[in-house]
Design an enzyme around this catalytic site. Structure first.
Site, PDB file in Angstrom:
ATOM      1  N   LYS A  22       0.843  -1.215   0.000  1.00  0.00           N
ATOM      2  CA  LYS A  22       0.000   0.000   0.000  1.00  0.00           C
ATOM      3  C   LYS A  22       0.871   1.255   0.000  1.00  0.00           C
ATOM      4  O   LYS A  22       0.668   2.156  -0.797  1.00  0.00           O
ATOM      5  CB  LYS A  22      -0.884   0.019   1.233  1.00  0.00           C
ATOM      6  CG  LYS A  22      -1.547   1.376   1.508  1.00  0.00           C
ATOM      7  CD  LYS A  22      -2.435   1.394   2.715  1.00  0.00           C
ATOM      8  CE  LYS A  22      -1.714   1.651   4.000  1.00  0.00           C
ATOM      9  NZ  LYS A  22      -1.427   3.061   4.303  1.00  0.00           N
ATOM     10  N   ASN A  23       1.868   1.293   0.886  1.00  0.00           N
ATOM     11  CA  ASN A  23       2.627   2.535   1.053  1.00  0.00           C
ATOM     12  C   ASN A  23       3.636   2.769  -0.060  1.00  0.00           C
ATOM     13  O   ASN A  23       4.189   3.857  -0.166  1.00  0.00           O
ATOM     14  CB  ASN A  23       3.293   2.568   2.434  1.00  0.00           C
ATOM     15  CG  ASN A  23       2.249   2.729   3.530  1.00  0.00           C
ATOM     16  OD1 ASN A  23       1.075   3.019   3.239  1.00  0.00           O
ATOM     17  ND2 ASN A  23       2.647   2.514   4.761  1.00  0.00           N
ATOM     18  N   CYS A 123      -5.403  12.749  12.210  1.00  0.00           N
ATOM     19  CA  CYS A 123      -6.048  11.442  12.072  1.00  0.00           C
ATOM     20  C   CYS A 123      -5.967  10.774  13.438  1.00  0.00           C
ATOM     21  O   CYS A 123      -5.432  11.319  14.400  1.00  0.00           O
ATOM     22  CB  CYS A 123      -5.380  10.609  10.990  1.00  0.00           C
ATOM     23  SG  CYS A 123      -3.867   9.840  11.524  1.00  0.00           S
ATOM     24  N   ARG A 128      -0.197  14.805  12.803  1.00  0.00           N
ATOM     25  CA  ARG A 128       0.457  14.567  11.513  1.00  0.00           C
ATOM     26  C   ARG A 128       0.568  15.834  10.652  1.00  0.00           C
ATOM     27  O   ARG A 128      -0.037  15.978   9.604  1.00  0.00           O
ATOM     28  CB  ARG A 128      -0.277  13.450  10.773  1.00  0.00           C
ATOM     29  CG  ARG A 128      -0.265  12.188  11.625  1.00  0.00           C
ATOM     30  CD  ARG A 128      -0.830  10.997  10.978  1.00  0.00           C
ATOM     31  NE  ARG A 128       0.015  10.495   9.902  1.00  0.00           N
ATOM     32  CZ  ARG A 128      -0.359   9.450   9.166  1.00  0.00           C
ATOM     33  NH1 ARG A 128      -1.510   8.877   9.384  1.00  0.00           N
ATOM     34  NH2 ARG A 128       0.422   9.019   8.193  1.00  0.00           N
ATOM     35  N   ASP A 313       4.505   0.854  12.022  1.00  0.00           N
ATOM     36  CA  ASP A 313       3.318   0.187  11.456  1.00  0.00           C
ATOM     37  C   ASP A 313       3.193  -1.254  11.912  1.00  0.00           C
ATOM     38  O   ASP A 313       2.198  -1.909  11.613  1.00  0.00           O
ATOM     39  CB  ASP A 313       3.356   0.220   9.924  1.00  0.00           C
ATOM     40  CG  ASP A 313       3.149   1.615   9.397  1.00  0.00           C
ATOM     41  OD1 ASP A 313       3.360   1.842   8.194  1.00  0.00           O
ATOM     42  OD2 ASP A 313       2.790   2.506  10.194  1.00  0.00           O
ATOM     43  N   ARG A 405      -8.578  -0.449   4.074  1.00  0.00           N
ATOM     44  CA  ARG A 405      -7.648   0.536   3.517  1.00  0.00           C
ATOM     45  C   ARG A 405      -6.280  -0.092   3.257  1.00  0.00           C
ATOM     46  O   ARG A 405      -5.536   0.380   2.403  1.00  0.00           O
ATOM     47  CB  ARG A 405      -7.463   1.695   4.495  1.00  0.00           C
ATOM     48  CG  ARG A 405      -8.758   2.391   4.850  1.00  0.00           C
ATOM     49  CD  ARG A 405      -8.518   3.647   5.616  1.00  0.00           C
ATOM     50  NE  ARG A 405      -7.648   4.545   4.847  1.00  0.00           N
ATOM     51  CZ  ARG A 405      -7.412   5.793   5.209  1.00  0.00           C
ATOM     52  NH1 ARG A 405      -7.948   6.282   6.307  1.00  0.00           N
ATOM     53  NH2 ARG A 405      -6.633   6.564   4.482  1.00  0.00           N
TER      54      ARG A 405
END
Ligand code: EPZ
Length: 427
Positions: A22-23, A123, A128, A313, A405
């Site tokens: 994803k990243n 978030c 952030r 993460d 997500r």
């Protein structure tokens, strides 16, 4: 909204395919804005955030077409054509839903000489800010102004001159933004204390495939000699090291054995080292890594850090796993200020965790009980799934849109290796 139901206690075993990262996908997609030629990305994961980013690119005037993959296949092929931009603005209603939208700032600025992007807002895991994105872009010549919740960046004379910037703290997204913007600057740019995550390497490799000149890839010092134009390319997204680490924790917490197919061990050394220290065996195979556990886990002392350190993460997933260790573990979250939202939910399942500031003490418990719990952010929701896999009875995880997500077809992948898991829709 959907819920995920898990009846815990099954040992997981088998082969589990790892999807594209994803990243990495979220920084490779905006690269297509830097050229008027088609950019084809392979191994793109089916994720809500990837779809969301595609929608943002469409809003800017780029077309995104999915080719040649059957619904049951993992990894999509997407061609992005940004022949010309019909807008240079990323609006609030898109950016507020997906913070990674900020990654169009650098590419639009480099391509069009001006960019207007909504401030992303905070978030669940922290406020952030994007100050480092802006300082880095200013250092290579951008003029930045803020108005009504938007950032407006412009390049004097329509093209960035280039420059040098040393990051005071490591920032993945800010490194990505400035590298993309510097690729077609008039002069050379030097970025120091750059993020070194594998996703940054993937970005640099994709830009080089498009004709960029970048030295120092994979190090904290990047030298980018701007080129007049970039051309199209076909590039395969790297495998997701965080997804792989998450499923490695699933093998560990259930005392099972999984082969994680497609991931590169070299991308996740700190995770592997922590698993081995906890008593889990990890072996490289020709297709990926095999993670095996016998049900007993040793406690750990872990601090998150920028790559190559232990990934933030992975913190929530390890916390769930360590709830089953023989003893007390100490986890310190050094990257985000509020990344313990999973703690009260794990406590509802019988976990014994004390949080003081950035540090959490996790005392292993003999068993956990299934409960109704609520996902709060992407990795927190994975930690609840992991706890549910090992808990007695049924766990119901709500707000699983957080999961969607970042984890492609999670329940399908887990069902295939023996988990008693299903998705229920609340209509
Ligand atoms: C990326 O977020 C990832 N997201 C995050 O993954 C990951 O947790 C994070 O990097 C750290 O590895 C994507 O790649 C889409 P940062 P990013 O800039 O770029 C502060 C997930 O679960 N900071 O490296 O936003 C910031 O507040 C997500 O997949 C500033 O102060 O992270 C944080 O404390 C969550 N000013 C620290 O730096 C800035 O301008 C690191 O943030 C930017 C960041």
């Amino acid at each position: 909204m959907d819920r995920i139901l898990i009846r815990g206690g099954n040992r997981l075993s088998g082969r589990l395919p790892i999807s594209g990262a994803k990243n990495a996908a979220l920084t490779l997609m905006p690269c297509a804005l830097l050229t008027d030629e088609p950019v084809t990305l392979r191994n793109l994961p089916r994720l809500a955030d990837v779809d969301g980013f595609g929608h943002l690119l469409n809003q800017l005037g780029a077309s995104t077409s999915i080719e040649g993959t059957r619904p049951e296949d993992f990894g999509r092929v997407m061609t992005i054509r940004a022949g010309k931009l019909t807008s240079t603005e990323a609006p609030y209603d898109i950016v507020r839903k997906m913070r990674a939208s900020i990654l169009v700032l650098g590419p639009i600025l480099a391509r069009a000489g001006v960019a207007t992007v909504s401030l992303p807002g905070g978030c669940a895991i922290g406020n952030r800010p994007i100050d480092l994105h802006l300082k880095a872009l200013e250092a290579i010549g951008a003029e930045i102004e803020m108005a009504a919740g938007y950032v407006r960046a412009s390049a004097p004379g329509g093209r960035l001159p280039g420059g040098r910037f040393s990051f005071p703290i490591v920032s993945v997204g800010a490194t990505e933004n400035v590298v993309m913007a510097a690729a077609t600057a008039r002069g050379t740019s030097v970025i120091e204390n750059a993020a070194r995550e594998p996703e940054i390497v993937d970005l640099c490799n994709c830009l080089v495939a498009m004709g960029a000149h970048i030295d120092g890839i994979g190090t904290e010092r990047l030298e980018i000699e701007g080129v007049d134009r970039l051309h199209g390319a076909t590039y395969a997204v790297m495998p997701d090291r965080i997804e792989a680490g998450s499923y490695a924790c699933a093998a560990a917490i259930t005392g099972g054995s999984l082969e994680l197919v497609g991931v590169k061990a070299a991308d996740m050394r700190a995770t592997i080292d922590a698993l081995v220290e906890a008593g889990v065996s990890v072996a490289e195979t020709k297709d990926g890594i095999r993670v095996s556990a016998d049900g007993r886990l040793r406690p750990l002392t872990l601090s998150t850090a920028p790559y190559p350190g232990f990934a933030t993460d992975m913190q929530a997933q390890f916390m769930a796993m360590l709830c089953r260790a023989d003893g007390a573990s100490v986890l310190t979250e050094t990257i985000f200020e509020n990344r313990y939202m999973h703690v009260p939910e794990l406590a509802r399942m019988g976990a014994d965790i004390q949080v003081r500031g950035r540090t959490a003490v996790v005392r292993g418990v003999d068993h956990m009980a299934g409960a109704q719990v609520m996902a709060t952010d992407l990795r927190a929701s994975m930690s609840l799934i992991l706890a549910g896999l090992a808990a007695e009875g049924e766990t119901q995880v709500s707000r699983v849109y957080h999961l969607d997500r970042g984890y492609e077809r999670l329940e399908e992948k887990l069902q295939a290796v023996g988990a008693d898991i299903e998705r229920a829709s609340d209509g």
